[in-house]
Design an enzyme around this catalytic site. Structure first.
Site, PDB file in Angstrom:
ATOM      1  N   ASP A  18       0.844  -1.198   0.000  1.00 30.39           N
ATOM      2  CA  ASP A  18       0.000   0.000   0.000  1.00 30.39           C
ATOM      3  C   ASP A  18       0.877   1.245   0.000  1.00 30.39           C
ATOM      4  O   ASP A  18       1.648   1.464   0.924  1.00 30.39           O
ATOM      5  CB  ASP A  18      -0.884  -0.045   1.260  1.00 30.39           C
ATOM      6  CG  ASP A  18      -1.729   1.209   1.407  1.00 30.39           C
ATOM      7  OD1 ASP A  18      -1.985   1.884   0.395  1.00 30.39           O
ATOM      8  OD2 ASP A  18      -2.133   1.495   2.559  1.00 30.39           O
ATOM      9  N   ASP A  35      -0.255   4.533  -0.279  1.00 34.22           N
ATOM     10  CA  ASP A  35      -0.860   5.776   0.208  1.00 34.22           C
ATOM     11  C   ASP A  35      -1.594   5.620   1.535  1.00 34.22           C
ATOM     12  O   ASP A  35      -2.415   6.463   1.910  1.00 34.22           O
ATOM     13  CB  ASP A  35      -1.796   6.367  -0.853  1.00 34.22           C
ATOM     14  CG  ASP A  35      -2.892   5.381  -1.235  1.00 34.22           C
ATOM     15  OD1 ASP A  35      -2.910   4.260  -0.676  1.00 34.22           O
ATOM     16  OD2 ASP A  35      -3.723   5.729  -2.097  1.00 34.22           O
ATOM     17  N   ASP A  59      -3.999   3.927   2.642  1.00 33.78           N
ATOM     18  CA  ASP A  59      -5.444   3.729   2.819  1.00 33.78           C
ATOM     19  C   ASP A  59      -5.755   2.264   3.135  1.00 33.78           C
ATOM     20  O   ASP A  59      -6.919   1.882   3.254  1.00 33.78           O
ATOM     21  CB  ASP A  59      -6.228   4.200   1.586  1.00 33.78           C
ATOM     22  CG  ASP A  59      -5.948   3.346   0.346  1.00 33.78           C
ATOM     23  OD1 ASP A  59      -5.045   2.480   0.393  1.00 33.78           O
ATOM     24  OD2 ASP A  59      -6.642   3.558  -0.669  1.00 33.78           O
ATOM     25  N   ASP A  81      -1.876  -1.194  -4.031  1.00 28.34           N
ATOM     26  CA  ASP A  81      -2.072  -0.387  -5.231  1.00 28.34           C
ATOM     27  C   ASP A  81      -0.857  -0.505  -6.149  1.00 28.34           C
ATOM     28  O   ASP A  81       0.170  -1.094  -5.797  1.00 28.34           O
ATOM     29  CB  ASP A  81      -2.346   1.076  -4.843  1.00 28.34           C
ATOM     30  CG  ASP A  81      -1.393   1.576  -3.778  1.00 28.34           C
ATOM     31  OD1 ASP A  81      -0.168   1.468  -3.997  1.00 28.34           O
ATOM     32  OD2 ASP A  81      -1.850   2.062  -2.723  1.00 28.34           O
ATOM     33  N   ASP A 118      -8.766 -16.976 -16.014  1.00 22.72           N
ATOM     34  CA  ASP A 118      -9.506 -17.556 -14.893  1.00 22.72           C
ATOM     35  C   ASP A 118     -10.513 -18.597 -15.393  1.00 22.72           C
ATOM     36  O   ASP A 118     -11.148 -18.411 -16.431  1.00 22.72           O
ATOM     37  CB  ASP A 118     -10.252 -16.408 -14.188  1.00 22.72           C
ATOM     38  CG  ASP A 118     -11.002 -16.866 -12.954  1.00 22.72           C
ATOM     39  OD1 ASP A 118     -10.344 -17.380 -12.031  1.00 22.72           O
ATOM     40  OD2 ASP A 118     -12.237 -16.719 -12.914  1.00 22.72           O
ATOM     41  N   GLU A 149      -6.239 -21.407 -16.009  1.00 22.57           N
ATOM     42  CA  GLU A 149      -6.600 -22.129 -14.790  1.00 22.57           C
ATOM     43  C   GLU A 149      -7.550 -23.254 -15.181  1.00 22.57           C
ATOM     44  O   GLU A 149      -8.763 -23.118 -15.088  1.00 22.57           O
ATOM     45  CB  GLU A 149      -7.269 -21.190 -13.771  1.00 22.57           C
ATOM     46  CG  GLU A 149      -7.603 -21.884 -12.464  1.00 22.57           C
ATOM     47  CD  GLU A 149      -8.791 -21.263 -11.723  1.00 22.57           C
ATOM     48  OE1 GLU A 149      -8.976 -21.594 -10.545  1.00 22.57           O
ATOM     49  OE2 GLU A 149      -9.541 -20.461 -12.311  1.00 22.57           O
TER      50      GLU A 149
HETATM   51 CA    CA Z   1      -3.513   2.181  -1.283  1.00 22.38          CA
END
Ligand code: CA
Ligand code: CA
Length: 746
Positions: free
Chosen positions: A145, A147, A149, A153, A450, A492
Site C-alpha cells: 500500500d 498511500d 489507505d 495499489d 480464470d 486455470e
Molecule cells: Ca492504497
C-alpha cells in the site's frame, strides 16, 4: 576339523623341539611378517590381517594408541588382526607395529586424514541476466500500500520491485485489476478500466514501465467466463429484454427445455450437472395479487394443482388440514379443505411475489413433504392442472420469468459467446478482446485466464476452440506491436493432469495442479517418482503443442497455503522451494509463500490464504484493509516480516533468493532437460539438468528426515547451491542431513 589340525601342528612342534639339532638354525631364528605396510582410510572400519611366520615365541607392539592389535604375543606363527580409530584430523598419519622374537620386524601403518568437508555453495557470479521465467503471483489489494489507505495499489508494487527483483522473478501475475464489487475482484464491472482503489491508468503504465526496466513482465488476470453482476452490460441485459447486451449473457425462460434441445450454447453441446445454477432475472410476473381458487388432486399417483381466478368468497386456513399451501410474500402455511376423497381445495386472497409451494407437513421440508414444479420454470396456467413433483419441487410461479446462468452463483453471471466454433464472432468476445488490446498496447505481456474449464461448462472441445480463438486474437495484437515471441497465456484448468493437458490445444500454458501433490509426496520420503512424473507433465504438454510451457506451482489464492500442507515444517518448506526452483517448467511463487505464510481456507475462509505482506516489523506499507479481521495474528508477527527474513541468513526467504539466483545464473537450471541421476530413488530425488549447449548440473535432494550417505561417481568439486548440511568425503561420497539439498556444476 579343528582337532586333527591342532594335533598335526602339535606333533610338528614336538618334532621340531625333539629333533632340534637336525633343524637348520636359520629356521629357528627366522621371523617374518607380511605384509609390511598397512594402509587405512580416515574412517576405516576394516580389520587387516598380518601373518607372522616363525617357530618361536614373539611379541608385537603398536607405536601409537590409534592402532589396535587383537593380540600382542604368540608362541609361534599365527596372525594379528589390526584396526584403527577414525582419523578425524585432516592430515595423514603414520605409525608402526614392531615385532620381536627370533628376529625383529616392523610393519608400517598409514592412515589417511579425514577429507570429510562441509560443502558451501560456490556459484559463479550472477551477471544480472535473469534467465529463469519465474513468476510471482501477486494480489494487488494485499501486496503493498503506497498511500496508507490500507488497500494495495500499483504504486505500492512499484515501490517493491527491488524486492521482486532480488527474489529473481521475471514476471508478475497480477490479480484482476478492473473495477469490481468485491475485494478479490473476480467479478469484473468494466474490462476497459482499472479499479480506482489501485490507481490510475498513468500509475498502471508507470508500473509496466518500471517492471520492464527490471526485466519483469506483467501478466493480467482475465476473467472470461463471467462478469460481475454489477457490470453495466448485465444491468442492461437484466432490465431490458431488447437490450443489445441481452446476448452477452446466458439467459433463458425455460433453461431445462432449452438445454434438452441443445439451445444453451454455454453448455458447449451438453449439459454438465453440478457446476453452476440458474437465477431468476426478476423480469417476469412470477407473483400474483388477487383472489384464486386452488384445487389439489391427490387421488392418483400423479398429483396436480389447478388454479383458477374466481369471485367466490375467500376462505381462512383450515386448522385441521392434512395438506397446506406455502404462499405469500411473507410466506405462511394455509391449510386446505378435503372436499372429497383426496381432493383438497381453498379460495384465497393471494398476495405473493414469488409463487407458491405445496406441503404435506408444516414442520419439515424433508422426506418428500415439499411439492412444487418439476422444473425451475413451472408456470401455472389458470384452469389447467399442473403436475406436481416432490424431488425438484421448484416454486410454482404465475407468469414467465427469465433465468440467467452463473457457474459461480448468482453474483457472477456467465458470459455468452454463442456456438463455440464461432465464439470470436460474438459481441461479448469482440468487446472483451478489444479491452485486452488496450492493455497489450500499454505493454502487458500476457494473461492468466480464470476458470477456463467453465467458459463452456467443462466441454473440452468447446473450450479448446474458444481458447485458441482468444489466444490467436490477442497474439495478433501482441505481434503487431513488433514482438518477436508469442504472447504468454496460462489457463486455470483446475483438473486432473489427464484433462488439463488437453487445454494446451488452445493456449500455450496451463497450471499443473497435480504438481504440488507430487512434491508433497516426495517431501514425505517417497521421492523416487518425482523426476519421471515431472518429465511426464512436460512431454504430455509438448505432445499437445511444441511451444508448451508447463506452469508449476505449489498453491494459489484458492487453496490452503503450502506451509499448511507441509505441516508448518520449515525444513520441508525450504526444500519445497529448492525443488520447485530446480525443476524444469515455469515456476510460480504465490505471494507470502516465500515468507512461509500458512493458513487454511477450509476452516477459516479464503481471506486467510490471501494475507498481506508484512514488509517491516512496524507494519509499514501493509495492505490490511478488508482482510484485517481474517489474518492469523499468530503468524503475522514481526519475525515473519520481509525485514526480519532479509536479515536472517537461515530464513526461508534466503532459500528462495539463493535458488532463484542459481536458476537465473545457469542456463541448465533455467531451461535444462531433466534426467534421473544414479542417486535417484527412495527418499532421494536426484537429477541432471542439461542445457542445449551442454552445461550440466547434478541436483540432489535428500527428502527424508534422516541423514543420507551416497556414493557418487560424478565430479562433485563444484557445489553451486546448498541447503542444509551437506558434506563430501574425498569426492566419492556425499553425506546429506535430513531435507538437505545440493546442486553441483559438472
Ligand atoms: Ca492504497
Ligand atoms: Ca460458462
Amino acid at each position: 576339523m579343528r582337532k586333527p589340525g591342532i594335533l598335526i601342528l602339535a606333533s610338528l612342534l614336538t618334532a621340531a623341539v625333539s629333533c632340534g639339532e637336525k633343524t637348520p638354525q636359520a629356521e629357528l631364528t627366522s621371523l617374518t611378517v607380511s605384509p609390511t605396510e598397512l594402509s587405512f582410510v580416515s574412517d576405516d572400519a576394516s580389520n587387516k590381517l598380518l601373518l607372522v611366520s616363525t617357530t618361536t615365541s614373539w611379541s608385537a607392539q603398536a607405536s601409537a594408541g590409534w592402532i589396535h592389535l587383537d593380540k600382542t604375543f604368540g608362541e609361534s606363527g599365527g596372525s594379528v588382526s589390526v584396526s584403527v580409530d577414525p582419523n578425524e584430523g585432516t592430515a595423514d598419519r603414520t605409525g608402526s607395529i614392531s615385532f620381536t622374537g627370533a628376529q625383529s620386524a616392523s610393519v608400517s601403518v598409514t592412515q589417511k586424514g579425514s577429507d570429510i568437508r562441509v560443502l558451501t555453495a560456490q556459484p559463479d557470479a550472477f551477471d544480472g541476466n535473469k534467465r529463469s521465467s519465474t513468476t510471482y503471483q501477486l494480489l494487488i489489494y494485499s501486496f503493498a500500500d503506497s498511500d496508507s489507505d490500507g488497500v494495495g495499489d500499483f504504486r505500492g508494487i512499484i515501490s517493491k520491485l527491488d524486492y521482486l527483483d532480488a527474489l529473481g522473478v521475471t514476471a508478475l501475475w497480477l490479480s484482476p485489476a478492473h473495477p469490481t464489487s468485491s475485494y478479490h475482484a473476480y467479478d469484473v464491472n468494466d474490462y476497459f478500466s482499472l479499479n480506482p482503489l489501485y490507481g490510475t491508468e498513468q500509475d498502471f503504465q508507470a508500473l509496466i514501465d518500471a517492471a520492464h526496466a527490471k526485466g519483469i513482465k506483467i501478466y493480467m488476470d482475465y476473467v472470461l467466463n463471467h462478469s460481475g453482476k454489477d457490470h453495466p452490460w448485465f444491468k442492461s441485459a437484466a432490465a431490458d429484454p431488447e437490450s443489445a447486451y441481452r446476448d452477452y449473457y446466458v439467459i433463458s425462460k425455460t433453461p431445462d427445455e432449452d438445454a434438452a434441445a441443445g439451445r444453451i450454447d454455454n453448455y458447449g453441446g451438453a449439459r454438465v450437472p453440478g457446476m453452476g445454477s440458474w437465477s431468476s432475472l426478476g423480469d417476469g410476473k412470477v407473483g400474483y395479487k388477487g383472489r384464486l381458487h386452488f384445487k389439489l388432486d391427490w387421488t392418483g399417483s400423479s398429483k396436480t394443482v389447478t388454479v383458477t381466478q374466481t369471485d367466490e368468497p375467500a376462505q381462512s386456513s383450515n386448522p385441521s388440514a392434512k395438506i397446506w399451501l406455502w404462499i405469500g410474500s411473507n410466506a405462511k402455511n394455509v391449510g386446505l379443505y378435503e372436499t372429497s376423497d383426496n381432493i383438497f381445495e381453498i379460495t384465497l386472497d393471494v398476495d405473493t411475489d414469488w409463487g407458491f409451494l405445496v406441503r404435506t407437513s408444516t414442520t419439515t421440508w424433508d422426506g418428500g413433504t415439499k411439492w412444487g414444479g418439476r422444473t425451475g420454470s413451472s408456470v401455472v396456467t389458470f384452469g389447467e392442472p399442473l403436475k406436481l413433483d416432490n424431488s425438484t419441487a421448484a416454486n410454482i410461479v404465475f407468469g414467465e420469468t427469465s433465468y440467467y446462468f452463473g457457474s459461480f452463483g448468482s453474483y457472477m453471471p456467465d458470459l455468452n459467446y454463442g456456438p463455440y466454433s464461432t465464439a470470436s464472432e460474438s459481441a461479448a468476445f469482440k468487446d472483451i478482446a478489444s479491452s485486452a488490446d488496450k492493455w497489450i498496447r500499454m505493454g502487458v505481456d500476457g494473461f492468466r485466464l480464470d476458470a477456463v474449464l467453465w467458459i463452456y461448462q467443462a466441454q473440452v472441445t468447446a473450450n479448446q476452440s474458444f481458447l485458441k480463438q482468444w489466444y490467436d486474437r490477442c497474439n495478433e495484437t501482441y505481434r503487431s506491436l513488433g514482438h518477436s515471441d508469442d504472447i504468454f497465456m496460462v489457463g486455470e484448468a483446475w483438473e486432473a493432469h489427464s484433462t488439463e493437458k488437453l487445454y494446451y490445444k488452445g493456449i500455450n500454458s496451463c497450471f499443473e495442479f497435480e504438481y504440488f501433490g507430487e512434491l508433497c509426496k516426495a517431501l514425505g520420503g517417497n521421492a523416487a517418482s518425482y523426476v519421471s512424473t515431472v518429465n511426464g507433465y512436460l512431454s504430455d504438454h509438448t505432445a499437445q503443442r511444441s511451444d508448451a510451457i508447463t506452469s508449476i506451482f505449489m498453491t494459489n489464492h484458492d487453496q490452503n497455503r503450502a506451509a499448511e500442507s507441509l505441516g508448518k515444517n520449515l525444513d520441508k518448506e525450504k526444500q519445497a522451494a529448492a525443488m520447485l526452483l530446480t525443476t524444469p517448467g515455469k515456476p510460480f511463487i504465490y505471494q507470502g509463500e516465500e515468507l512461509g505464510y500458512w493458513g487454511s481456507k477450509d476452516s477459516k475462509g479464503d481471506v486467510y490464504v490471501r494475507t498481506p505482506i508484512l514488509w517491516d516489523k512496524a507494519g509499514k506499507d501493509c495492505a490490511r484493509k478488508g482482510v484485517e479481521n481474517n489474518v492469523d495474528n499468530a503468524m503475522l508477527t514481526s519475525s515473519i516480516s520481509v525485514e526480519a527474513q532479509s536479515a536472517d541468513e537461515a530464513s526461508l526467504l534466503r532459500v528462495y533468493q539463493d535458488f532463484s539466483r542459481l536458476r537465473n545464473t545457469y542456463p541448465a537450471a533455467a531451461a535444462g532437460a531433466m534426467s534421473a541421476s544414479p542417486l535417484n530413488g527412495g527418499a532421494v530425488a536426484s537429477w541432471y539438468l542439461t542445457s542445449s549447449d551442454g552445461q550440466k548440473l547434478l541436483v540432489v535432494h535428500n527428502c527424508g528426515s534422516a541423514e543420507k550417505s551416497l556414493a557418487v561417481s560424478d565430479d562433485i568439486t563444484r557445489p553451486v547451491a546448498v541447503l542444509g548440511t551437506v558434506k563430501a568425503d574425498r569426492n566419492t561420497s556425499l553425506i546429506l542431513s535430513g531435507h538437505a539439498s545440493v546442486v553441483f556444476l559438472l
